[in-house]
Design a protein around this motif. Sequence first.
Motif, PDB file in Angstrom:
ATOM      1  N   GLU A 104       0.808  -1.217   0.000  1.00  0.00           N
ATOM      2  CA  GLU A 104       0.000   0.000   0.000  1.00  0.00           C
ATOM      3  C   GLU A 104       0.846   1.273   0.000  1.00  0.00           C
ATOM      4  O   GLU A 104       0.306   2.370  -0.163  1.00  0.00           O
ATOM      5  CB  GLU A 104      -0.922   0.019   1.234  1.00  0.00           C
ATOM      6  N   LEU A 105       2.152   1.145   0.194  1.00  0.00           N
ATOM      7  CA  LEU A 105       2.985   2.351   0.301  1.00  0.00           C
ATOM      8  C   LEU A 105       2.987   3.166  -0.991  1.00  0.00           C
ATOM      9  O   LEU A 105       2.692   4.349  -0.989  1.00  0.00           O
ATOM     10  CB  LEU A 105       4.418   1.973   0.680  1.00  0.00           C
ATOM     11  N   GLU A 107       4.105   5.440  -4.107  1.00  0.00           N
ATOM     12  CA  GLU A 107       4.907   6.659  -4.101  1.00  0.00           C
ATOM     13  C   GLU A 107       4.475   7.552  -2.948  1.00  0.00           C
ATOM     14  O   GLU A 107       3.294   7.619  -2.612  1.00  0.00           O
ATOM     15  CB  GLU A 107       4.736   7.419  -5.421  1.00  0.00           C
ATOM     16  N   ARG A 108       5.450   8.223  -2.357  1.00  0.00           N
ATOM     17  CA  ARG A 108       5.117   9.153  -1.276  1.00  0.00           C
ATOM     18  C   ARG A 108       4.351  10.351  -1.826  1.00  0.00           C
ATOM     19  O   ARG A 108       4.773  10.976  -2.802  1.00  0.00           O
ATOM     20  CB  ARG A 108       6.390   9.633  -0.574  1.00  0.00           C
ATOM     21  N   ARG A 109       3.205  10.644  -1.209  1.00  0.00           N
ATOM     22  CA  ARG A 109       2.380  11.768  -1.641  1.00  0.00           C
ATOM     23  C   ARG A 109       2.887  13.073  -1.027  1.00  0.00           C
ATOM     24  O   ARG A 109       3.504  13.055   0.041  1.00  0.00           O
ATOM     25  CB  ARG A 109       0.933  11.527  -1.217  1.00  0.00           C
ATOM     26  N   THR A 111       1.407  15.204   0.595  1.00  0.00           N
ATOM     27  CA  THR A 111       0.795  15.446   1.908  1.00  0.00           C
ATOM     28  C   THR A 111       1.259  14.457   2.974  1.00  0.00           C
ATOM     29  O   THR A 111       0.891  14.595   4.145  1.00  0.00           O
ATOM     30  CB  THR A 111      -0.734  15.364   1.791  1.00  0.00           C
ATOM     31  N   ASP A 112       2.068  13.454   2.593  1.00  0.00           N
ATOM     32  CA  ASP A 112       2.492  12.422   3.536  1.00  0.00           C
ATOM     33  C   ASP A 112       3.571  12.938   4.477  1.00  0.00           C
ATOM     34  O   ASP A 112       4.643  13.377   4.031  1.00  0.00           O
ATOM     35  CB  ASP A 112       3.040  11.194   2.795  1.00  0.00           C
ATOM     36  N   ALA A 113       3.304  12.855   5.772  1.00  0.00           N
ATOM     37  CA  ALA A 113       4.336  13.154   6.766  1.00  0.00           C
ATOM     38  C   ALA A 113       5.321  11.989   6.818  1.00  0.00           C
ATOM     39  O   ALA A 113       5.023  10.879   6.400  1.00  0.00           O
ATOM     40  CB  ALA A 113       3.690  13.367   8.135  1.00  0.00           C
ATOM     41  N   LEU A 114       6.509  12.242   7.338  1.00  0.00           N
ATOM     42  CA  LEU A 114       7.515  11.190   7.463  1.00  0.00           C
ATOM     43  C   LEU A 114       8.387  11.480   8.680  1.00  0.00           C
ATOM     44  O   LEU A 114       8.825  12.607   8.889  1.00  0.00           O
ATOM     45  CB  LEU A 114       8.385  11.125   6.205  1.00  0.00           C
ATOM     46  N   TRP A 118       9.897   5.837  11.671  1.00  0.00           N
ATOM     47  CA  TRP A 118       8.809   5.017  11.138  1.00  0.00           C
ATOM     48  C   TRP A 118       9.346   3.863  10.291  1.00  0.00           C
ATOM     49  O   TRP A 118       8.607   2.939   9.971  1.00  0.00           O
ATOM     50  CB  TRP A 118       7.840   5.874  10.331  1.00  0.00           C
TER      51      TRP A 118
END
Length: 208
Positions: A104-105, A107-109, A111-114, A118
């Motif tokens: 489900e990961l 590409e990082r959007r 709006t995605d925090a990181l 994690w």
Amino acid sequence: MSPRRSYDQYCSAARALDVVGDRWTLLIVRELLAGPRRYTDLHADLPGVSTDVLASRLKDMERDGLVSRRRLPPPGAASVYELTGRGRELLPVLQALSGWGRAELGERRPTDALRAHWFALPLLHSLDGSGLVEVRLEEGDFHLYVGAEDGPVYGDGPAPGEPDARLVVDADACVAVAQGELSLLDAVRDGRVTVTGEGALAKALRED
């Protein structure tokens, strides 16, 4: 405190979801696997949660025996939350959920925090044995207690003391490992992860 909602089903999975199925609960557990945390630190590392919801979830988790709260002695003099033994038993649940969620990961959007830590659960899943591992990413450093049976399983920042292994990883390689597209051993062989240290964990990663 509002009464806990229930599926009212005589099923262990349903009973488990009665306790941990609310939004944010398992992510709070993820953060507390790093050891005792102050409320403000939890809020900072759970972007998107409101203060009211976080406070409510923590109260529910105290009631359900997943977390406990205690006061640090001076000079700290702050309250911290930590997992109980029952709460810590959720580690393999989170590891399984993390593995299942690889697909489900994507590409990082934008709006995605990181947060660097994690990546702790996917990397823990990739390491065998026991020992202290320091991980350095551009986004920050964290450390892992591989094979830990009690206490924290990871923590923010550099390792406290000399680690058995140090890993320098670029974010793309870490994402590939987290997504299951690349094994940690292959990432080391390909030069995408640099391993230093003389502990058994470092030697195993270099020699395999």
